[in-house]
Each structure stands twice: as structure tokens, then as C-alpha cells.
Write a protein that holds these residues in place. Sequence first.
Motif, PDB file in Angstrom:
ATOM      1  N   MET A   1       0.845  -1.164   0.000  1.00  0.00           N
ATOM      2  CA  MET A   1       0.000   0.000   0.000  1.00  0.00           C
ATOM      3  C   MET A   1       0.894   1.231   0.000  1.00  0.00           C
ATOM      4  O   MET A   1       1.969   1.251   0.591  1.00  0.00           O
ATOM      5  CB  MET A   1      -0.908  -0.030   1.215  1.00  0.00           C
ATOM      6  CG  MET A   1      -1.951   1.037   1.199  1.00  0.00           C
ATOM      7  SD  MET A   1      -3.161   0.726   2.489  1.00  0.00           S
ATOM      8  CE  MET A   1      -4.615   1.005   1.580  1.00  0.00           C
ATOM      9  N   ASP A   2       0.394   2.280  -0.613  1.00  0.00           N
ATOM     10  CA  ASP A   2       1.142   3.531  -0.750  1.00  0.00           C
ATOM     11  C   ASP A   2       1.286   4.196   0.624  1.00  0.00           C
ATOM     12  O   ASP A   2       0.318   4.290   1.381  1.00  0.00           O
ATOM     13  CB  ASP A   2       0.397   4.432  -1.731  1.00  0.00           C
ATOM     14  CG  ASP A   2       1.189   5.667  -2.088  1.00  0.00           C
ATOM     15  OD1 ASP A   2       2.421   5.610  -2.043  1.00  0.00           O
ATOM     16  OD2 ASP A   2       0.541   6.687  -2.406  1.00  0.00           O
ATOM     17  N   PRO A   3       2.453   4.674   0.998  1.00  0.00           N
ATOM     18  CA  PRO A   3       2.653   5.295   2.311  1.00  0.00           C
ATOM     19  C   PRO A   3       1.804   6.555   2.524  1.00  0.00           C
ATOM     20  O   PRO A   3       1.388   6.851   3.644  1.00  0.00           O
ATOM     21  CB  PRO A   3       4.137   5.653   2.353  1.00  0.00           C
ATOM     22  CG  PRO A   3       4.783   4.912   1.242  1.00  0.00           C
ATOM     23  CD  PRO A   3       3.725   4.537   0.266  1.00  0.00           C
ATOM     24  N   ASP A   4       1.529   7.296   1.431  1.00  0.00           N
ATOM     25  CA  ASP A   4       0.698   8.493   1.583  1.00  0.00           C
ATOM     26  C   ASP A   4      -0.743   8.113   1.959  1.00  0.00           C
ATOM     27  O   ASP A   4      -1.357   8.743   2.819  1.00  0.00           O
ATOM     28  CB  ASP A   4       0.683   9.307   0.280  1.00  0.00           C
ATOM     29  CG  ASP A   4       2.048   9.925  -0.018  1.00  0.00           C
ATOM     30  OD1 ASP A   4       2.809  10.148   0.954  1.00  0.00           O
ATOM     31  OD2 ASP A   4       2.324  10.191  -1.199  1.00  0.00           O
ATOM     32  N   LYS A   5      -1.272   7.084   1.289  1.00  0.00           N
ATOM     33  CA  LYS A   5      -2.628   6.630   1.600  1.00  0.00           C
ATOM     34  C   LYS A   5      -2.703   6.063   3.014  1.00  0.00           C
ATOM     35  O   LYS A   5      -3.670   6.280   3.735  1.00  0.00           O
ATOM     36  CB  LYS A   5      -3.088   5.577   0.594  1.00  0.00           C
ATOM     37  CG  LYS A   5      -3.341   6.115  -0.777  1.00  0.00           C
ATOM     38  CD  LYS A   5      -3.808   5.028  -1.707  1.00  0.00           C
ATOM     39  CE  LYS A   5      -4.014   5.559  -3.116  1.00  0.00           C
ATOM     40  NZ  LYS A   5      -4.441   4.523  -4.038  1.00  0.00           N
ATOM     41  N   LEU A   6      -1.660   5.350   3.393  1.00  0.00           N
ATOM     42  CA  LEU A   6      -1.609   4.782   4.739  1.00  0.00           C
ATOM     43  C   LEU A   6      -1.563   5.886   5.800  1.00  0.00           C
ATOM     44  O   LEU A   6      -2.212   5.783   6.844  1.00  0.00           O
ATOM     45  CB  LEU A   6      -0.387   3.868   4.862  1.00  0.00           C
ATOM     46  CG  LEU A   6      -0.282   3.053   6.133  1.00  0.00           C
ATOM     47  CD1 LEU A   6      -1.480   2.124   6.273  1.00  0.00           C
ATOM     48  CD2 LEU A   6       1.005   2.260   6.147  1.00  0.00           C
ATOM     49  N   ALA A   7      -0.884   6.962   5.542  1.00  0.00           N
ATOM     50  CA  ALA A   7      -0.811   8.084   6.479  1.00  0.00           C
ATOM     51  C   ALA A   7      -2.178   8.764   6.594  1.00  0.00           C
ATOM     52  O   ALA A   7      -2.602   9.141   7.698  1.00  0.00           O
ATOM     53  CB  ALA A   7       0.249   9.084   6.027  1.00  0.00           C
ATOM     54  N   ILE A   8      -2.868   8.921   5.478  1.00  0.00           N
ATOM     55  CA  ILE A   8      -4.194   9.537   5.487  1.00  0.00           C
ATOM     56  C   ILE A   8      -5.181   8.657   6.258  1.00  0.00           C
ATOM     57  O   ILE A   8      -5.951   9.134   7.086  1.00  0.00           O
ATOM     58  CB  ILE A   8      -4.682   9.808   4.046  1.00  0.00           C
ATOM     59  CG1 ILE A   8      -3.826  10.901   3.400  1.00  0.00           C
ATOM     60  CG2 ILE A   8      -6.153  10.214   4.044  1.00  0.00           C
ATOM     61  CD1 ILE A   8      -4.120  11.114   1.928  1.00  0.00           C
ATOM     62  N   ILE A   9      -5.158   7.347   5.989  1.00  0.00           N
ATOM     63  CA  ILE A   9      -6.058   6.407   6.673  1.00  0.00           C
ATOM     64  C   ILE A   9      -5.755   6.391   8.169  1.00  0.00           C
ATOM     65  O   ILE A   9      -6.680   6.375   8.993  1.00  0.00           O
ATOM     66  CB  ILE A   9      -5.949   5.003   6.051  1.00  0.00           C
ATOM     67  CG1 ILE A   9      -6.544   5.018   4.647  1.00  0.00           C
ATOM     68  CG2 ILE A   9      -6.650   3.974   6.927  1.00  0.00           C
ATOM     69  CD1 ILE A   9      -6.363   3.730   3.889  1.00  0.00           C
ATOM     70  N   SER A  10      -4.481   6.411   8.543  1.00  0.00           N
ATOM     71  CA  SER A  10      -4.144   6.379   9.967  1.00  0.00           C
ATOM     72  C   SER A  10      -4.526   7.693  10.658  1.00  0.00           C
ATOM     73  O   SER A  10      -4.757   7.708  11.868  1.00  0.00           O
ATOM     74  CB  SER A  10      -2.661   6.078  10.162  1.00  0.00           C
ATOM     75  OG  SER A  10      -1.875   7.129   9.630  1.00  0.00           O
ATOM     76  N   ALA A  11      -4.616   8.787   9.905  1.00  0.00           N
ATOM     77  CA  ALA A  11      -5.019  10.065  10.489  1.00  0.00           C
ATOM     78  C   ALA A  11      -6.543  10.161  10.592  1.00  0.00           C
ATOM     79  O   ALA A  11      -7.082  10.700  11.560  1.00  0.00           O
ATOM     80  CB  ALA A  11      -4.469  11.216   9.655  1.00  0.00           C
ATOM     81  N   ILE A  12      -7.259   9.657   9.599  1.00  0.00           N
ATOM     82  CA  ILE A  12      -8.723   9.761   9.561  1.00  0.00           C
ATOM     83  C   ILE A  12      -9.389   8.629  10.335  1.00  0.00           C
ATOM     84  O   ILE A  12     -10.491   8.792  10.869  1.00  0.00           O
ATOM     85  CB  ILE A  12      -9.209   9.784   8.091  1.00  0.00           C
ATOM     86  CG1 ILE A  12      -8.696  11.040   7.399  1.00  0.00           C
ATOM     87  CG2 ILE A  12     -10.715   9.746   8.016  1.00  0.00           C
ATOM     88  CD1 ILE A  12      -9.049  11.119   5.938  1.00  0.00           C
ATOM     89  N   GLY A  13      -8.770   7.487  10.459  1.00  0.00           N
ATOM     90  CA  GLY A  13      -9.349   6.310  11.112  1.00  0.00           C
ATOM     91  C   GLY A  13      -9.885   6.569  12.517  1.00  0.00           C
ATOM     92  O   GLY A  13     -11.032   6.229  12.823  1.00  0.00           O
ATOM     93  N   PRO A  14      -9.097   7.178  13.406  1.00  0.00           N
ATOM     94  CA  PRO A  14      -9.612   7.445  14.757  1.00  0.00           C
ATOM     95  C   PRO A  14     -10.826   8.389  14.754  1.00  0.00           C
ATOM     96  O   PRO A  14     -11.741   8.226  15.549  1.00  0.00           O
ATOM     97  CB  PRO A  14      -8.436   8.089  15.485  1.00  0.00           C
ATOM     98  CG  PRO A  14      -7.238   7.598  14.756  1.00  0.00           C
ATOM     99  CD  PRO A  14      -7.669   7.455  13.327  1.00  0.00           C
ATOM    100  N   MET A  15     -10.823   9.372  13.857  1.00  0.00           N
ATOM    101  CA  MET A  15     -11.965  10.285  13.772  1.00  0.00           C
ATOM    102  C   MET A  15     -13.235   9.543  13.346  1.00  0.00           C
ATOM    103  O   MET A  15     -14.317   9.785  13.901  1.00  0.00           O
ATOM    104  CB  MET A  15     -11.671  11.412  12.785  1.00  0.00           C
ATOM    105  CG  MET A  15     -10.655  12.416  13.286  1.00  0.00           C
ATOM    106  SD  MET A  15     -10.486  13.748  12.128  1.00  0.00           S
ATOM    107  CE  MET A  15      -8.781  13.572  11.677  1.00  0.00           C
ATOM    108  N   ILE A  16     -13.103   8.644  12.421  1.00  0.00           N
ATOM    109  CA  ILE A  16     -14.259   7.859  11.972  1.00  0.00           C
ATOM    110  C   ILE A  16     -14.729   6.945  13.109  1.00  0.00           C
ATOM    111  O   ILE A  16     -15.933   6.817  13.348  1.00  0.00           O
ATOM    112  CB  ILE A  16     -13.897   7.053  10.704  1.00  0.00           C
ATOM    113  CG1 ILE A  16     -13.680   8.000   9.525  1.00  0.00           C
ATOM    114  CG2 ILE A  16     -14.984   6.033  10.381  1.00  0.00           C
ATOM    115  CD1 ILE A  16     -13.169   7.332   8.271  1.00  0.00           C
TER     116      ILE A  16
END
Length: 108
Positions: free
Chosen positions: A1-16
Motif C-alpha cells: 500500500m502507498d505510504p501516503d494513503k496509509l498516512a491519510i487512513i491512519s489520520a482519519i481512522g480514529p476520527m471515523i
Amino acid sequence: MDPDKLAIISAIGPMIGVGIVSISAGWVITTWLRIKNGYPLDGAWGQAVYPKTDQESVERIKLLSQENAQLRAELGSIKDRLASVEKIVVDDTHKLTAEIEALRGPAN
């Protein structure tokens, strides 16, 4: 998986996750309050589903209504008696004595 997408998912995941938990808790609290206060619940398609009442509940409501009526009647009589007592207490002593003497009748 792309590191940029992984960073976005790890940032948005807790909010969701917090959002989902908040919505679920709100739904549970709303349902609890509706049940506690006697409001109808919503069915699967939005129709009102009223809590079931059994014969024991109906009898209990009837008894409580009768007791409420009796207590209201008793309270009304107590208010009348209190008004009489207040009239006696507030009234002038001389006037009250004259009324009592008038009720006794003429002096012999």
C-alpha cells in the motif's frame, strides 16, 4: 500500500471510529429516554411501535388515578378549612367576639 494513503487512513481512522461510537451512543441514549418517558419507539420502516401494556399495568394506572382523585378531593377540603382558620386568625378579636355573642342569642 502507498505510504501516503496509509498516512491519510491512519489520520482519519480514529476520527471515523469516534464518530461511529458517538452516533451509536446517541441512538442508545435517545431510545432509553423515549422508553423511560413513554414515547413510542420507531420500527424498522419508521412506523410508531408503542410499548405493550399488560392487564396489571392497566389496573395499576386505574388505582393510581382513583387515589389521585381522592387526594385532590382531600386537598380541596383542607384548603377550605385553612381558609376558615385564616379568617379567624386574621379577623379582629372584637368582631369575632361580637359574632359569637350574637350566635348565642340575646342575654337573659
